[in-house]
Write an enzyme that holds these catalytic residues in place. Sequence first.
Site: not given
Lengths: 251, 309
Positions: B22, B47, B72-73, B130, B192, B243-244
Amino acid sequence: MVLRKTLTDAEITEQRELIAGVFKMTLHAPEIARTAKPGNFLQVKAAKANTLLRRPLGIADAEGDNISLIYRKIGKGTAELAELQQGDIVSILGALGNSFDESFKNPLLVGGGMGLSPLLFYAQAHKNAAVLMGGRTSSEIFWEDIFKPFAKEIFIATEDGSKGEKGFNVALLPKLLKSGKYDGVIACGPDPMMKKAVDIAREYSVPVEVSLERRMGCGLGACLSCAIDTANGRKKVCKDGPVFKGEEVFF
Amino acid sequence: MDTSLNTNLLGMDMKSPVITASGTFGFGEEFADFVDLSSLGAVTVKGTTLKPRAGNSGVRIAETPAGMLNCIGLENPGADAFLNDILPRIKKYNMNVIVNISGSTVEEYGILAEMLDVDGVNAVELNVSCPNVKEGGIVFGTDPKMAAAVVTEAKRKTKKPIILKLSPNVTDIKVMAKAAEDAGADAVSLINTLIGMAIDVNTFKPVLGNVTGGLSGPAVKPVALRMVYEARGAVKIPIIGMGGISSAEDAIEFFLAGADAVAIGTANFVNPKITTEICEGLKNYLKEKNFNSIKDIIGLARGEMNGRR
């Protein structure tokens, strides 16, 4: 028509340092060279890069099978690009973004610093554009020679007065627009310069477009790193821009 | 035809166990020039929140060694716009769609889950981790009781499979994974981003507008892999590892650690074709090592611990 974006490896046919810290990289990229429009940009990285993300660079010219990028070495990504030489390979994603309005009969290009790079492509494609360029000092007006073959007229201002008029280039704009010779303004450069260009153009009721620069992640409208508020709502500089109508942008 | 990557996860028939993470793949359509979206396991869309969000102002992205920070928020057009404008538009791509949702209260997760109980949505991923929003978000992701409450509420309001996306910003990932499973989550996805920051030494200021941001990219991969390995030991429900991941080899490590599927995030920014390339790499690996199916390698690195728990 929205062009299909491509991801390709391109060979560097020439890399030259124009003045200290400013480079011109020419790439063999036939597909993009044929389809790119002035205002479009590429997401670029060295094929063997130590940095992770690509760097967004405006297309400065397209000739035959080649495209050129003119950029200043300002960080790790551009420093890595500047190290590359003829024969090295870069990975390019493009052409990205929208493009300038080329329907003006007598456009005036207003550029400062590296903002002159996408305007060069415009001058080359349009063939009837005048350019008002600005820089801190005469050495930054190396652009004059580059624009000469394409620009109808060239006006110059430097902050220290070492070339052309002394002061900011936009100080010359009211007089130029008052002449009534120009039916469109295309501005690219530092935000304060573009803000001023928009204000003056609107005062003289001349349509004005600006090209914005923002940090980007993907260049495809997915990561939202470059999202901005405009008079027409949220926009992504990479996908909805980088070219915006002057009145849309909140400087 | 090579069917070695075919799998089924949460009721979704998948042509590959490679999903997009996402926030890194838009709504899928942004990558349609580069990827056959139907060949992916699923696309997890940006999201989504109940109301539209403009996200954070100022600089939102910064490159760091082998990674990047973002703040980004949760900018997004809101659930109504997603359902009315975006979902109908992306149906033509014939892809499995996972919708990642964020709420500021437990109830909001329930409302969103219920709204998204529609055709065209295959599963719902709860973003309780987040790091870039003030309210909600990370609070639900670091307290196992709160995480469980969010899962219970979402499960109560929708028939869609519920995935809980775990935050790495916790002391013990096993506790969080177990809390999700016990609350009825159908799967967990992890990790995340890790909270980080960067400072500009010339301006003496934080680089990011939000001061801190979420670290992603190759730099976080070993941490993510360790957490997937640990979570696999704690729960039986499917795990989506992320993750990566930037190559087929990276993805293989996650399968060997016990992930049932993987998700690709930051690497999409670097190479928009990376998901397809990873699928090809996985097929070649299975052939080379004489495995018939990707399922045959899940958990192999666990030795005697092979399998679940």
